[in-house]
Design a protein around this motif. Sequence first.
Motif, mmCIF file in Angstrom:
data_model
loop_
_atom_site.group_PDB
_atom_site.id
_atom_site.type_symbol
_atom_site.label_atom_id
_atom_site.label_comp_id
_atom_site.label_asym_id
_atom_site.label_seq_id
_atom_site.Cartn_x
_atom_site.Cartn_y
_atom_site.Cartn_z
ATOM 1 N N SER B 310 0.829 -1.204 0.000
ATOM 2 C CA SER B 310 0.000 0.000 0.000
ATOM 3 C C SER B 310 0.867 1.260 0.000
ATOM 4 O O SER B 310 0.529 2.252 -0.667
ATOM 5 C CB SER B 310 -0.939 -0.023 1.213
ATOM 6 N N ALA B 313 1.997 1.565 -3.581
ATOM 7 C CA ALA B 313 0.935 1.868 -4.556
ATOM 8 C C ALA B 313 0.302 3.227 -4.313
ATOM 9 O O ALA B 313 -0.061 3.929 -5.263
ATOM 10 C CB ALA B 313 -0.143 0.783 -4.507
ATOM 11 N N ALA B 314 0.182 3.618 -3.050
ATOM 12 C CA ALA B 314 -0.650 4.776 -2.743
ATOM 13 C C ALA B 314 -0.034 5.730 -1.722
ATOM 14 O O ALA B 314 -0.660 6.729 -1.354
ATOM 15 C CB ALA B 314 -2.018 4.298 -2.234
ATOM 16 N N ILE B 316 0.292 5.122 1.325
ATOM 17 C CA ILE B 316 -0.488 4.918 2.546
ATOM 18 C C ILE B 316 0.011 3.673 3.254
ATOM 19 O O ILE B 316 0.081 2.628 2.626
ATOM 20 C CB ILE B 316 -1.990 4.752 2.206
ATOM 21 N N PRO B 317 0.375 3.708 4.533
ATOM 22 C CA PRO B 317 0.250 4.834 5.462
ATOM 23 C C PRO B 317 1.357 5.883 5.345
ATOM 24 O O PRO B 317 1.227 6.936 5.946
ATOM 25 C CB PRO B 317 0.325 4.160 6.834
#
Lengths: 437, 437
Positions: B310, B313-314, B316-317
């Motif tokens: 994550s 990809a984004a 996040i966190p």
Amino acid sequence: MADEAGRLYAEQRALLRRMFDAAVAAVAPARCLPPYLQALNAAPPAGRLIVVGAGKGAAAMAQAVEAHWRGDPAKLSGCVVTRYGHGVPCERIDVIEAAHPVPDDAGMSAAQRMLDAVAGLGADDRVLALLSGGGSALLALPAAGITLADKQMVTRALLKCGAAIDEINCVRKHLSAIKGGRLALAAWPAPVTTLAISDVPGDDLAVIASGPTLADPTRCADALDILDRYGIAAPAAVRALLESGAGETPKPGDRRFLHNDARIVASARAALAAAGDVARASGVTPLILGDAIEGEAREAARVLGGIALSCAAAGIPVAAPCVLLSGGETTVTVKGGGRGGRNAEFLLALALALRAHPRLHAIACDTDGIDGSEDNAGAVMTADTLARAAARGLDARAHLADNDAYGFFAGIDDLVVTGPTRTNVNDFRAILIDGRA
Amino acid sequence: MADEAGRLYAEQRALLRRMFDAAVAAVAPARCLPPYLQALNAAPPAGRLIVVGAGKGAAAMAQAVEAHWRGDPAKLSGCVVTRYGHGVPCERIDVIEAAHPVPDDAGMSAAQRMLDAVAGLGADDRVLALLSGGGSALLALPAAGITLADKQMVTRALLKCGAAIDEINCVRKHLSAIKGGRLALAAWPAPVTTLAISDVPGDDLAVIASGPTLADPTRCADALDILDRYGIAAPAAVRALLESGAGETPKPGDRRFLHNDARIVASARAALAAAGDVARASGVTPLILGDAIEGEAREAARVLGGIALSCAAAGIPVAAPCVLLSGGETTVTVKGGGRGGRNAEFLLALALALRAHPRLHAIACDTDGIDGSEDNAGAVMTADTLARAAARGLDARAHLADNDAYGFFAGIDDLVVTGPTRTNVNDFRAILIDGRA
């Protein structure tokens, strides 16, 4: 003192439930589809608009299309398939309900109707495909040479052995007459617009509902590897199909896909962000751990529980009051004879991992409203969950050993029951660390 | 291009290794013990200072005491026990090496020597207990009525069944003549100062090395529950000891413990913070997920891998370049016949979970320098690990299924070998998400 704690726990429980509700609301078709329909309204097809779709959100998505379509109503028709109980009334688009997670005849007939509906279209027509999680099972049409029973056997075995969802879908695509891009092939030369609510980490369009309108990068050989990996004794016809390569799917770069487009209209990320907003509004710091949590549910609980314990003990990685939010899809390797989906099982294991820490509370639910094959979305726990259960004679460890998280949480009235939400961005978990000293 | 990637991977590997080395250095006895010895030097006992201790850091801690003790050298004596290979020379304190994780005669004899060394002391004397992880196994002295073989059988069974470390230690305390506060009881009326390097999440002093100088809140009944939970068929003498209550430990509040004090001098938290400093100095944002990660190693890898995916990809966190740092202690339920400790197994499962993502690299090592019972501290992986392994004919899934992570990483020269570090704050994991677009 007990009353004080009870009041506090009720507040935390309500906050957790508000976070979950906000997460689901943020990804409801009626909220997230209209912005993407504007483009369609701005440049409608000269010919017909054929709506197809599959998934737990398919009917609600079809309803949103009907409500927002500004073209000639007579040009609009189609057929979508959703899970039993997830249907909503539509006027021009047929809504069919079928079985999930193990496919049935209704899903098979719906898939055939979609293939028929897109057959013979021209370049002036357009297909609008509405995909959401659950579509893989609902859109079941066995490839030539194998039976639905063959597919059901393989699907059941994959679900039971703890295979990851992308592994399950890879196999499904290669046993299907409609998945892995085959629906879009059938619609060619009509262009296909795909709008999808993502239930997969990373929001890979080719994976959602096993990508009936998207080219497929996976191969028959991958599907065979997966069957072998989990020691699944597939029927001879299934192995023959995969070994012959007859089950091969259209690959990325196929020219018949070049005029198609596809968009994610809602995802776990949006749902988690909405839950984070609710937390912040209550003075609680959200830490979103992402939408890609996988692993055996009870072990994922120990890992995420460990992070929560560190928050409570040391304010690391984030200081209380705070909430750890995450999505993704855990798995359950069934060994016992009890009831319950992966979210309830996660939460029961979490309750044990947190050892009744007085400041830790949590919720774990499937955003589609159905945890596994039960009637609950998931469950909620507060610091006193183990104590309340013990007072009612419920042994948390024994329930977990028997995969009976449903029975455990039902016994203390801690199930979360929403009914079908008609959307699906997969698991939702929130672990709340309250700020008391 | 391949050269470029190779150079980059070498850099990431070096950064991961620097983080691990900094983590270990931050908790070395020579660095973390002296500040706590100042108090002892400021108010030395009128009588003798008897040093006892157990754990992977015990010898190095004893050496630090000798180096910093400002009192009369003739008043200083004692005996510590450490693992084979973890000894360092001391002048006045006897260093004994013994077996870990399954106790042997040397550990038993060391425990008896410590009990003898503290017997007959007066209130003017002082005992300094130097505890660190591994002390539980090293400080093995069966309670009256049971044999070392009985204890070994139970310890082996607990280690093999995936029991949590605090569960294992609860059982150990109640089968011991020295753990669970009994060493401090033997020293009474001499006050006991305990300095401990913590290898347990939450840094509970009563748990480190099974708390030989600390009152014990757990009971014989808890130990029996744990044996039953994991279906361990304990020898009759063990069950009799636990069922009779003869194995009960001194409880918190016991007046003979009131003049004792105990401090944590180093912990996983300090080690993780030091690694975070190294990351920051390299322009990489650290996110410390805490020191309390538990769970089956291969499943913990899927969960932490999901968080890393994550990030990649984004953002996040946390946005790349970043590193996810964590401590704690995973477990391995052994099913195969291969070699490797929990950190190598975690890393092999992580390599699979990350699916050769080009921006993800990681290290997982035991801070004591010994992963399980092998000669490596752990292993390191870069984005090309699976590809390099495949090129050498190594099947990652097959190695994982056989619990053979050691063989896998040895085959691609990705073991991390440090030798004994002579400290121990448990597992160290770093997952690095590099910042390339």
